[in-house]
Design a protein around this motif. Structure first.
Motif, PDB file in Angstrom:
ATOM      1  N   ALA A  39      50.050  53.068  36.372  1.00 54.87           N
ATOM      2  CA  ALA A  39      50.930  52.187  37.291  1.00 54.87           C
ATOM      3  C   ALA A  39      50.038  51.025  37.458  1.00 54.87           C
ATOM      4  N   GLU A  40      48.803  50.986  37.049  1.00 43.57           N
ATOM      5  CA  GLU A  40      47.753  50.023  37.145  1.00 43.57           C
ATOM      6  C   GLU A  40      46.953  49.588  36.078  1.00 43.57           C
ATOM      7  N   VAL A  41      46.390  48.476  36.063  1.00 46.72           N
ATOM      8  CA  VAL A  41      45.522  48.202  34.897  1.00 46.72           C
ATOM      9  C   VAL A  41      44.184  48.581  35.353  1.00 46.72           C
ATOM     10  N   LEU A  42      43.440  48.944  34.097  1.00 53.03           N
ATOM     11  CA  LEU A  42      42.152  49.685  34.315  1.00 53.03           C
ATOM     12  C   LEU A  42      42.038  50.772  35.046  1.00 53.03           C
ATOM     13  N   PRO A  43      42.716  51.760  34.871  1.00 55.33           N
ATOM     14  CA  PRO A  43      42.938  52.759  35.733  1.00 55.33           C
ATOM     15  C   PRO A  43      41.596  53.595  36.038  1.00 55.33           C
ATOM     16  N   THR A  44      40.536  53.577  35.264  1.00 53.18           N
ATOM     17  CA  THR A  44      39.213  54.308  35.429  1.00 53.18           C
ATOM     18  C   THR A  44      38.414  53.583  36.318  1.00 53.18           C
ATOM     19  N   HIS A  45      38.747  52.267  36.668  1.00 52.01           N
ATOM     20  CA  HIS A  45      37.885  51.517  37.281  1.00 52.01           C
ATOM     21  C   HIS A  45      38.130  51.254  38.863  1.00 52.01           C
ATOM     22  N   ASN A  46      37.291  50.860  39.877  1.00 49.77           N
ATOM     23  CA  ASN A  46      37.670  50.768  41.178  1.00 49.77           C
ATOM     24  C   ASN A  46      38.782  49.712  41.715  1.00 49.77           C
ATOM     25  N   ALA A  47      39.225  50.006  42.924  1.00 53.48           N
ATOM     26  CA  ALA A  47      40.208  49.186  43.109  1.00 53.48           C
ATOM     27  C   ALA A  47      40.222  47.679  43.150  1.00 53.48           C
ATOM     28  N   GLY A  48      38.858  47.042  43.569  1.00 49.53           N
ATOM     29  CA  GLY A  48      38.609  45.753  43.603  1.00 49.53           C
ATOM     30  C   GLY A  48      38.597  45.055  42.190  1.00 49.53           C
ATOM     31  N   VAL A  49      38.158  46.005  40.961  1.00 49.05           N
ATOM     32  CA  VAL A  49      38.160  45.447  39.739  1.00 49.05           C
ATOM     33  C   VAL A  49      39.449  45.375  39.279  1.00 49.05           C
ATOM     34  N   LYS A  50      40.359  46.384  39.646  1.00 54.66           N
ATOM     35  CA  LYS A  50      41.728  46.240  39.189  1.00 54.66           C
ATOM     36  C   LYS A  50      42.359  45.296  39.940  1.00 54.66           C
ATOM     37  N   GLN A  51      42.302  44.915  41.223  1.00 56.80           N
ATOM     38  CA  GLN A  51      42.617  43.712  41.682  1.00 56.80           C
ATOM     39  C   GLN A  51      42.582  42.448  40.942  1.00 56.80           C
ATOM     40  N   ARG A  52      41.205  42.233  40.655  1.00 58.22           N
ATOM     41  CA  ARG A  52      40.784  41.089  40.187  1.00 58.22           C
ATOM     42  C   ARG A  52      41.467  40.911  38.768  1.00 58.22           C
ATOM     43  N   PHE A  53      41.519  41.763  38.105  1.00 56.37           N
ATOM     44  CA  PHE A  53      42.204  41.758  36.723  1.00 56.37           C
ATOM     45  C   PHE A  53      43.551  41.478  36.848  1.00 56.37           C
ATOM     46  N   THR A  54      44.351  42.092  37.916  1.00 57.51           N
ATOM     47  CA  THR A  54      45.563  41.850  38.014  1.00 57.51           C
ATOM     48  C   THR A  54      45.908  40.528  38.198  1.00 57.51           C
ATOM     49  N   ARG A  55      45.037  39.889  39.141  1.00 58.54           N
ATOM     50  CA  ARG A  55      45.280  38.549  39.693  1.00 58.54           C
ATOM     51  C   ARG A  55      45.140  37.773  38.283  1.00 58.54           C
ATOM     52  N   VAL A  56      44.005  37.625  37.521  1.00 53.38           N
ATOM     53  CA  VAL A  56      43.652  36.978  36.399  1.00 53.38           C
ATOM     54  C   VAL A  56      44.644  37.020  35.297  1.00 53.38           C
ATOM     55  N   LEU A  57      45.461  38.167  35.104  1.00 49.34           N
ATOM     56  CA  LEU A  57      46.410  38.284  34.166  1.00 49.34           C
ATOM     57  C   LEU A  57      47.669  37.660  34.717  1.00 49.34           C
ATOM     58  N   SER A  58      48.029  37.883  35.986  1.00 52.58           N
ATOM     59  CA  SER A  58      49.032  36.894  36.574  1.00 52.58           C
ATOM     60  C   SER A  58      48.982  35.514  36.468  1.00 52.58           C
ATOM     61  N   GLU A  59      47.805  35.076  36.849  1.00 49.01           N
ATOM     62  CA  GLU A  59      47.652  33.567  36.912  1.00 49.01           C
ATOM     63  C   GLU A  59      47.540  33.007  35.403  1.00 49.01           C
ATOM     64  N   ARG A  60      47.459  33.809  34.355  1.00 46.84           N
ATOM     65  CA  ARG A  60      47.349  33.343  32.961  1.00 46.84           C
ATOM     66  C   ARG A  60      48.668  33.743  32.409  1.00 46.84           C
ATOM     67  N   GLY A  61      49.829  33.885  33.286  1.00 48.55           N
ATOM     68  CA  GLY A  61      51.241  34.199  32.821  1.00 48.55           C
ATOM     69  C   GLY A  61      51.480  35.202  31.810  1.00 48.55           C
ATOM     70  N   VAL A  62      50.545  36.427  31.892  1.00 46.09           N
ATOM     71  CA  VAL A  62      50.873  37.662  31.172  1.00 46.09           C
ATOM     72  C   VAL A  62      52.060  38.359  31.827  1.00 46.09           C
ATOM     73  N   ALA A  63      52.763  38.565  31.076  1.00 49.57           N
ATOM     74  CA  ALA A  63      54.105  39.585  31.556  1.00 49.57           C
ATOM     75  C   ALA A  63      53.536  40.955  31.451  1.00 49.57           C
TER      76      ALA A  63
END
Length: 767
Positions: free
Chosen positions: A202-226
């Motif tokens: 349900a999340e990206v980078l499932p084995t990493h901490n919540a802050g890292v997941k949130q950071r990459f979710t934001r980067v992917l979203s900002e760069r237009g990745v579906a």
């Protein structure tokens, strides 16, 4: 370059050139184990460092920046490098089974081959998806994808990555960065590029901490990745991904970064495997059901430490793996390896920016990418900048084999053989290889049968008896040289091919071969294997040429060496024989193979040649001249010779003198092996080069070209070189076209034949 004078008592075979094994090679290079030989078997001569691959995809690094040259590393370590695909194990016989060469014996075996994509579990994935793993083959797949993307001109281009872990996310962002720049450079609209990420969790980078997941979710979203998360892909069709949720995703290119497992061949070994097909190992990285087998990196599943598949563990396992293999050979207790519970992951976002993740800690910035780059570059320098061994290591490597037997787990008989092998050696017939070793090695060779061989290899007589057919004459040639590579199988192929060259160049048919070989002394099993490997390679080449091995002589020597006396058949009408002296003014001079073997292998011995250069040179050297010679005769070649030790100029002079002609030689037209120019520009030449340079007196305008960077290569001695021939001008284009179709792609015109002039120098150089 490590050159041991020890009798080999034990063999460690490393399957795979992964992160752990490159570390093992380096550790053994810096501290050799007396009497122990390492052999690395892998499919490629370069192995990628996974930590820098995203940077390579993004365009921040070139190929050599992110690949470890296994050829150079093996030379530094004094290890043998066998390029082949492993397809199984014979554990009872302690042999590694390979696809294209004889089985390789081992005393200890280590496996570090990474993981293999398990696409068969998803319908259609094998046909329609591009797997990222195995990582050693990643570059070919990436370049193919890059080429397809560059050629895409119609409508939007949708690129999907299946797998939302750190590897999938990092790869997607690196591809996006690179391909957007490619589209801009080509003048295409970057908006036509669309990127899609699919993950079962349900999340990206499932084995990493919540802050890292949130950071990459934001980067992917900002760069237009579906993002399609919680969407496990269950079926793949052409340009279509079907998820367990029923969702259908359209994509033009699909990269697969998930569902990796163990190599299929491991299932038939009987070794303990987990449900993913990975080798189960104990805390000492030793197989749980075979103490002679070790494993590390992604292919290993530690029994007491369930670890994620991360390169950091493969790197850290190199030291305990090397130490425990040493201890095992010495019959001493092994030391357990305890992996860290938290580790630092530095995950890049494609644009020289990175995120650090360690347990609950996470931070990011351009400085983190620079820090990661510094760590990665420092790691890679360990395998490119080879420091000298320290005095302690030098002393250890020069111990006598007799003392080494006390530290290795040898039987009493093996110890006696090892001590004997290092003792003063007898000459005369006392230097012959033992009868039992010789009979076992040769008994397994499959030599072709010829009706004209009346008494041959497997007859107990003193000599071979061969019939000469009516209307035929015998043509004889002999060649012999020391091994210049560490693979006896490939060396056998090159030696046989080299020896056959003279027969083919004259238009003859190879009939029989008699071998002369020297093998360094050692344990009988080691001597037998080297002899068998070498002669298997040679016999394969002889058999392909229709040439029967009918006998020979094998003795002990300080170095591995092999030669052949070749008997051939040729039309007894001398007018039908292709000689060196038939050149005619107006003919065109052609060469069928590139040159440069002398400088390349001189550089190889000095750790100055790239592994891929040596690999390409060997492929050229094992290519037979037989079919090429037939083609040249078909198109009316007037003279022919094969290039060997005298170099291009030496052989050309040999042809012009008896022909009564001069020749014009174009330096710019010469076909060169990859790396040859770099090596001669570095001042590296063969030991035979100075003798060949004396032939410069045959050059009419030597002073005008002595500073040309290609000039030294006309003196470069060749091993198993191509055919140098003169062909009538009106037939040369058709001849070259057919030679290329027959598998001689480098065939080219390198000059022309002139009327003999008044000058005493027969060769004129031109650009």
């Amino acid at each position: 370059m490590q050159k041991s004078t020890q009798a080999i008592a034990r063999d460690i075979v490393l399957v795979g050139g992964g992160h752990s094994h490159v570390g093992v090679l380096r550790r053994f290079a810096m501290k050799p184990e007396p009497g122990v030989r390492l052999t690395l078997i892998c499919t490629d001569v370069h192995t990628p460092y996974s930590g820098m691959l995203p940077g390579y995809v993004a365009g921040h690094y070139d190929y050599d920046d992110v690949h470890i040259d296994l050829g150079r590393l093996a030379v530094f370590a004094g290890a043998r490098l066998y390029r082949d695909e492993v397809i199984g194990l014979d554990r009872s016989g302690q042999r590694v089974l390979c696809r294209n060469r004889p089985a390789v014996p081992y005393d200890l075996l280590s496996i570090n081959i990474g993981s293999t994509p398990q696409l068969a579990g998803v319908e259609g994935a094998e046909q329609h998806a591009v797997p990222v793993k195995p990582i050693y083959a990643f570059n070919q797949r990436w370049l193919a994808l890059l080429a397809r993307v560059r050629q895409h001109t119609q409508g939007p281009l949708r690129i999907a990555v299946v797998g939302a872990g750190a590897g999938g996310v990092e790869l997607l962002l690196a591809m996006q960065y690179r391909l957007l720049n490619e589209f801009k450079a080509l003048g295409r609209d970057p908006k036509l590029l669309q990127f899609i990420l699919l993950g079962a969790d349900a999340e990206v980078l499932p084995t990493h901490n919540a802050g890292v997941k949130q950071r990459f979710t934001r980067v992917l979203s900002e760069r237009g990745v579906a993002m399609h998360l919680g969407s496990e892909v269950t079926r793949v069709e052409a340009n279509t991904l079907i998820c367990a949720t029923g969702e259908i995703v359209t994509a033009d290119e699909i990269m697969w970064v998930t569902q990796a497992g163990g190599a299929p061949w491991l299932k038939k070994t009987g070794l303990d495997l987990d449900k993913g097909g990975f080798l189960i190992v104990n805390d000492c990285l030793q197989s749980t059901n075979d103490e002679r087998v070790f494993a590390a990196g992604d292919i290993a599943a530690m029994q007491n430490y369930p670890l994620p598949k991360a390169g950091v563990f493969a790197v850290r396992q190199a030291r305990p793996l090397a130490d425990n293999m040493r201890l095992s050979l010495q019959g001493k207790p092994l030391k357990p390896y305890h992996p860290q519970t938290n580790w630092l992951a530095l995950i890049s976002t494609g644009d020289r920016y990175a995120v650090a993740s360690r347990g609950a800690i996470g931070f990011a910035g351009a400085w983190v990418w620079r820090w990661k780059d510094w760590i990665d570059q420092r790691f890679m320098r360990k395998f490119s900048d080879f420091e000298a061994m320290d005095e302690h290591s030098q002393a250890a490597s020069s111990k006598s084999a007799a003392s080494a037997t006390t530290s290795l787990a040898l039987s009493q008989e093996e110890s006696q053989q090892t001590i004997s092998a290092i003792a003063m050696r007898c000459g005369g017939c006392g230097a012959k290889v033992g009868a039992s070793v010789l009979s076992r090695a040769l008994g397994n060779l499959h030599v072709i049968d010829r009706e004209d061989v009346l008494i041959g290899l497997h007859s107990p007589d003193d000599a071979a008896v061969v019939r000469v057919p009516p209307g035929k004459a015998m043509v004889h040639s002999v060649d012999f040289f020391r091994s210049f590579i560490d693979d006896p199988y490939i060396f056998g192929k090159v030696a046989a091919n080299h020896a056959l060259g003279d027969i083919f160049a004259m238009g003859g048919e190879a009939q029989t071969a008699t071998a002369i070989a020297t093998v360094p002394p050692g344990l009988e099993a080691k001597v037998e294997d080297v002899l068998f490997q070498m002669m298997t390679g040679a016999v394969e080449v002889l058999n392909e040429a229709g040439c029967a091995l009918v006998g020979g002589h094998t003795g002990e020597g300080s170095e591995l060496a092999l030669g052949f006396a070749i008997n051939g058949l040729i039309d007894e009408n001398l007018d039908q024989i292709l000689t060196k002296g038939g050149m005619k003014a107006g003919d065109v001079l052609i060469l069928t193979k590139p040159i440069g073997t002398g400088t390349l292998f001189a550089a190889h011995a000095r750790l100055a040649a790239r592994g891929r250069w040596i690999d390409a040179a060997l492929k050229s050297m094992v290519q037979s001249n037989r079919i090429g010679a037939i083609c040249l005769r078909k198109y009316g070649a007037t003279a022919c010779t094969d290039l060997t030790g005298f170099g291009l100029l030496g052989h050309l002079v040999e042809m012009t003198k008896p022909s009564g002609v001069d020749a014009e030689l174009s330096l710019s037209a010469l076909p060169l092996l990859d790396g040859a120019l770099e090596c001669v520009n570095a001042g590296i030449v063969s030991s035979l080069q100075p003798a060949n340079v004396r032939l410069r007196r045959a050059l009419r305008n030597q002073e005008a070209f002595v500073k040309n960077e290609r000039y030294p290569l006309i003196f470069d001695p060749q091993t198993a070189g191509g055919l140098l021939a003169s062909v009538p001008a009106d037939k040369v284009q058709a001849c070259i076209a057919e030679l290329k179709e027959l598998g001689y792609p480098h065939t080219v015109v390198i000059g022309r034949i002139l009327e003999q002039g008044e000058a005493i120098e027969p060769i004129l150089l031109v650009d």
